[in-house]
Design an enzyme around this catalytic site. Structure first.
Site: not given
Ligand code: PAF
Length: 284
Positions: A36-37, A149, A176
Site C-alpha cells: 500500500g505504501h 484505506k 491495495v
C-alpha cells in the site's frame, strides 16, 4: 536514497529544492512499509521531481490504551523498500525533536473528526493533523499522497489544508488488497494465519453494501443491515461500526440521494486486532 533525521536539515534541503524549481512530493508513513505504501511512493515518483517519504510513529495519534509501543517497526527494511521504490529522501525524525518538552501546540479540526474513528478514538485526528502539519512544515511539498484505506483521515487532512491555506495538493490512492480482499495494513502483522484467512469477511460485507447500492437501494439502514449480516453472526468479530455515509462529509441521511457518492466504512475487531476498511461508491 538519503536518510535525514533532523527537521532543520530537511527544511534546508526542501528550500534548496524549491529554489531550483523542483516539485516535491511527500508520502507520510508510520513505517513498516507494505505494498500500500509502496504504491503511494510509486505514484509520487511519477508526479514530482523529488519524493520525500516520511517515517515517524506518531505518539500523539495513539490513545493511552492503544498500540503505540507495540506498533510494528523495521527501520532497515523500510529504508530498503522506500529507496527501491523511488523515494529520494527518507525523513525519519526523532520523537524528542518533533515533540520537545516545551511543545505547546494543538490542532483540532471539528465536524468530520467527531464521527466514526473520532467517536472511538477521541484524540486520534488531533494527533494526525498535528504531525501531518509538522511534516509538511519540514518537507514543504507541492503534493502529498495518502491511501484511501484511511478514508476519514484524508477528509481531515483536506479540511486542514483548506482551512489553514496550505498550498499542497492532496492525492488519495486506492487501497491495495491481499488476494482474498483484505486491505494491506501494518497492523495485519498482529493477525495469526487463521485470522488472516477470515479477515476478508470485512471487505466482503462492504461489497454486499456496494451491490445493494448499485441495485438502486438508497435506504441507509437497509444498506447497513446487509453489510453487517454475516459478520455479526461470527463470534470472532466485534463490530465497532459498519455503516454507510455521504462520502463528502460523512453525514447520515435516512435515504441517500441518487447523486450522492457513498462511503461504506468499517472498524472491526478480529480477536484483539482492530481493523479498518472502506469502499467508495461513486454516483453514476
Ligand atoms: O496514515 C498514517 O500512517 C498516519 O496517520 C500518518 C498520516 C503518517 C500520520 O502519522
Amino acid at each position: 536514497m538519503i536518510v535525514i533525521n533532523k527537521a532543520s536539515e530537511m527544511q534546508v534541503i526542501a528550500k534548496s529544492l524549491q529554489k531550483q524549481g523542483k516539485t516535491i512530493a511527500c508520502v507520510p508513513t508510520m513505517g513498516f512499509l507494505h505494498e500500500g505504501h509502496l504504491s503511494l511512493i510509486a505514484y509520487a515518483r511519477e508526479k514530482a521531481d523529488v519524493v520525500i517519504t516520511t517515517l515517524f510513529v506518531n505518539p500523539t495519534q495513539f490513545g493511552p490504551s492503544e498500540d503505540f509501543s507495540k506498533y510494528p517497526r523495521d527501520f532497515e527494511n523500510d529504508c530498503k523498500l522506500a529507496g527501491e521504490n523511488g523515494a529520494d529522501y527518507l525523513f525519519a525524525p526523532q520523537e524528542k525533536e518533533m515533540y520537545p518538552a516545551e511543545f505547546n501546540t494543538n490542532i483540532h479540526i471539528s465536524g468530520v473528526t467527531e464521527v466514526f474513528e473520532g467517536a472511538f478514538r477521541p484524540i486520534h485526528f488531533d494527533g494526525v493533523a498535528l504531525i501531518v502539519a509538522k511534516l509538511f512544515g519540514c518537507t514543504m511539498p507541492d503534493i502529498a499522497v495518502f491511501g484511501q484505506k484511511d478514508y476519514q483521515q484524508t477528509l481531515v487532512i483536506k479540511r486542514m489544508i483548506h482551512d489553514l491555506n496550505m498550498p499542497i495538493e492532496i492525492i488519495v490512492m486506492p487501497t491495495v488488497r491481499m488476494e482474498n480482499g483484505l486491505a494491506k495494513s501494518s497492523r495485519n502483522k498482529y493477525l495469526d494465519e487463521k485470522q488472516l484467512d477470515k479477515a476478508d469477511m470485512i471487505h466482503k460485507g462492504l461489497l454486499e453494501g456496494r451491490k445493494l447500492i448499485e441495485s438502486g437501494i438508497r435506504d441507509r439502514q437497509e444498506i447497513d443491515y446487509i453489510m453487517a449480516k454475516e459478520l455479526s453472526k461470527d463470534m470472532d468479530f466485534r463490530i465497532q461500526y459498519l455503516q454507510s455515509a455521504k462520502a463528502d462529509d460523512l453525514s447520515l441521511p435516512d435515504n441517500f440521494d441518487k447523486k450522492d457518492d457513498i462511503i461504506l466504512l468499517a472498524a472491526v475487531y478480529l480477536g484483539n486486532t482492530r481493523l479498518i476498511d472502506n469502499e467508495l461508491v461513486i454516483a453514476r
